[in-house]
Write a protein that holds these residues in place. Sequence first.
Motif, mmCIF file in Angstrom:
data_model
loop_
_atom_site.group_PDB
_atom_site.id
_atom_site.type_symbol
_atom_site.label_atom_id
_atom_site.label_comp_id
_atom_site.label_asym_id
_atom_site.label_seq_id
_atom_site.Cartn_x
_atom_site.Cartn_y
_atom_site.Cartn_z
ATOM 1 N N CYS A 481 -5.974 -6.565 14.792
ATOM 2 C CA CYS A 481 -6.293 -5.762 13.612
ATOM 3 C C CYS A 481 -6.400 -4.270 13.925
ATOM 4 O O CYS A 481 -6.465 -3.450 13.002
ATOM 5 N N ARG A 482 -6.429 -3.908 15.215
ATOM 6 C CA ARG A 482 -6.413 -2.490 15.559
ATOM 7 C C ARG A 482 -5.094 -1.831 15.169
ATOM 8 O O ARG A 482 -4.999 -0.598 15.107
ATOM 9 N N LEU A 483 -4.052 -2.630 14.935
ATOM 10 C CA LEU A 483 -2.779 -2.082 14.486
ATOM 11 C C LEU A 483 -2.877 -1.484 13.090
ATOM 12 O O LEU A 483 -2.082 -0.617 12.717
ATOM 13 N N LEU A 484 -3.845 -1.956 12.312
ATOM 14 C CA LEU A 484 -3.959 -1.517 10.923
ATOM 15 C C LEU A 484 -4.634 -0.159 10.818
ATOM 16 O O LEU A 484 -5.576 0.141 11.545
ATOM 17 N N ASN A 485 -4.142 0.642 9.898
ATOM 18 C CA ASN A 485 -4.800 1.879 9.509
ATOM 19 C C ASN A 485 -5.292 1.689 8.079
ATOM 20 O O ASN A 485 -4.497 1.711 7.129
ATOM 21 N N CYS A 486 -6.588 1.470 7.952
ATOM 22 C CA CYS A 486 -7.138 1.138 6.632
ATOM 23 C C CYS A 486 -6.957 2.259 5.630
ATOM 24 O O CYS A 486 -6.986 2.027 4.413
ATOM 25 N N LYS A 487 -6.765 3.489 6.121
ATOM 26 C CA LYS A 487 -6.551 4.602 5.199
ATOM 27 C C LYS A 487 -5.220 4.454 4.459
ATOM 28 O O LYS A 487 -5.049 5.023 3.384
ATOM 29 N N LYS A 488 -4.278 3.705 5.040
ATOM 30 C CA LYS A 488 -2.933 3.613 4.474
ATOM 31 C C LYS A 488 -2.717 2.331 3.683
ATOM 32 O O LYS A 488 -1.583 1.986 3.367
#
Length: 613
Positions: A481-488
Amino acid sequence: MKFMKIGSEPDIFQAFGTNRSISSDNASDFKVIVDGVSFHLHKLPLLSKSMKLKRDAAKNLELDQVELDGVPGGVEIFELCVKFCYGIIITINAYNVIAVRCAAEFLQMTEEASKGNLISKVEVFLNTCIFRGWKDAIISLQSTETLLPWAENLGLARKCIDAIACKALVDPEKVDWTFTYTRAASRIQSESNNEKLSSKETHGSHQSVPLDWWVEDIADLEIDLYCRVINAMKLKDRLNHILVGEALHYYAVKWLPGVSKEQYLADPRKCSSDQASWTDYVEMAARHRQLLEKLVCLLLHVKGSMSCSFLLKLLKGAMILGASDSTTRELTKQVGLQLDEASVGDLLIPSLSYASDTVYDVDLVQTIVKHFVMKDRNHRSSPTILSQNLETQTVPGEESNSVQNTLPSGKDSSLLRVAKLVDDYLSEIAKDDHLDVSRFMNLAGLIPDGARPVHDGLYRAIDIYLKEHPGMTKTERKRLCRLLNCKKLSTEACIHAAQNERLPLRVVVQVLFFEQVRASMAGDMLMDEVPSSARAMRASQGGSKFFSSNDRWTNLQQNFNSIKGDLSSMNLKISEVQGNNDKVKSSKNPFRRLLCKLWPGKKLLGSLKCVES
């Protein structure tokens, strides 16, 4: 088809099994044996035309029998040469002219032996008819396959190839000879291009001459001769690389079985254990492998010479047929250069490695993506691109937008397409039970961060992977889940992620926080649109609903610091939630009560109500 008749005497040749003789009142006095067939002939007509037989007879005056080994064309062509010596009518055409010329050279039927001998007559026919024709030159070139090395030493194959190459490069408007063209779809397309093509009489009817009129005819050539023709055309520097790609595509479809359906051969692991079946398979695979490798050598290193979809089909064939490493590398590199044209279905290459249990060859796709990213990086670092970037820099003192697109709008749209393609491919391979998380993450991490303006596709792939791999450890889920950028993440993705029990709790908190920030910033934008007079009036009334942007950002930072301070006790809260699993499942939002305690505020409660609804 052009032909030439030589001689005036009727055919008096007789055949009885393995014996050939001339029907004549004079008994034969000379016997020639060719490939086990005996020719009972006469010395005078033979020695007057053949310097070879004349020299052999001069060495032995009593010579009455000779055995000739390696006569080009064999018995049939030698019989034509014998008939020429007797003045019997013979017919020479594109099918036998090369063989007759080689046999005449073998027998040394030169002007030294007799004026107007066979070699000189055949040369005239070649230069005036065969080399000036289209289909005659192709047929003659095909006949050279069985006449090596004579056809090569005499330069006949090269002359045929040059004649074909020159004809193929003629302006279509000047083509007035017969050619084969049966592809209906291509014909319709070419007829619609009236500004480039002109009407000609072809196949006895009035129709347009397409740019690729030569593709079908030369596809009848064996692969070695085909490669020589294409290379001769390329040396002329007048050949369109798009036409070369089309020609190679047509040749591959014609000679590689099932290339259009990606069914080259059966998997060797499933091949019958029968010795005959295995032998046939090995021989067929060797032929197809050799053909594919030589086709790949012809590929022009120019993007667009062949579609990416078809290149990937060739790559699949190379993997199935066990092509050489150089062939696979060349195809992989060529696919990488134009990966933005591919689709997800094209990339689903089955894994044939015995060492891997994955359904698809993820490592191969990873190599392809690396080639594309490397090409894109080199493109950005080129002097031209760097100068363009310098020209687009902002002038000091000017305000820049809060959110800037780090990707320029030109060729970089291809990187955006590849990023979406990779995310869709990850969604497909995520269903594979044997795909480890490291491979998944390595492929996802190849795409630069700026190439993913929205992380919805990546989130979908990660969610599918978490669903199909329920046995993942807590550490592995966090790494993934570190691959995800929650801002995007879009609003829809945030709503889904906020209720996703498969995600780590930290990710859910980040999603809710950034969604709250987004909602607050949207409120600020609406407030900025309110006229200043209205804000002053509300302020004079003692209202406190309008705050400055700095005040709102300060409040957001305080809320964020509050969450950050409480993260240390998050693990205790998680164990409490997991201990009451039944109660958590019955709630529409399992983290609502917990987050309300961590982040007290009416705005958060409002956002959570929106999430639940």
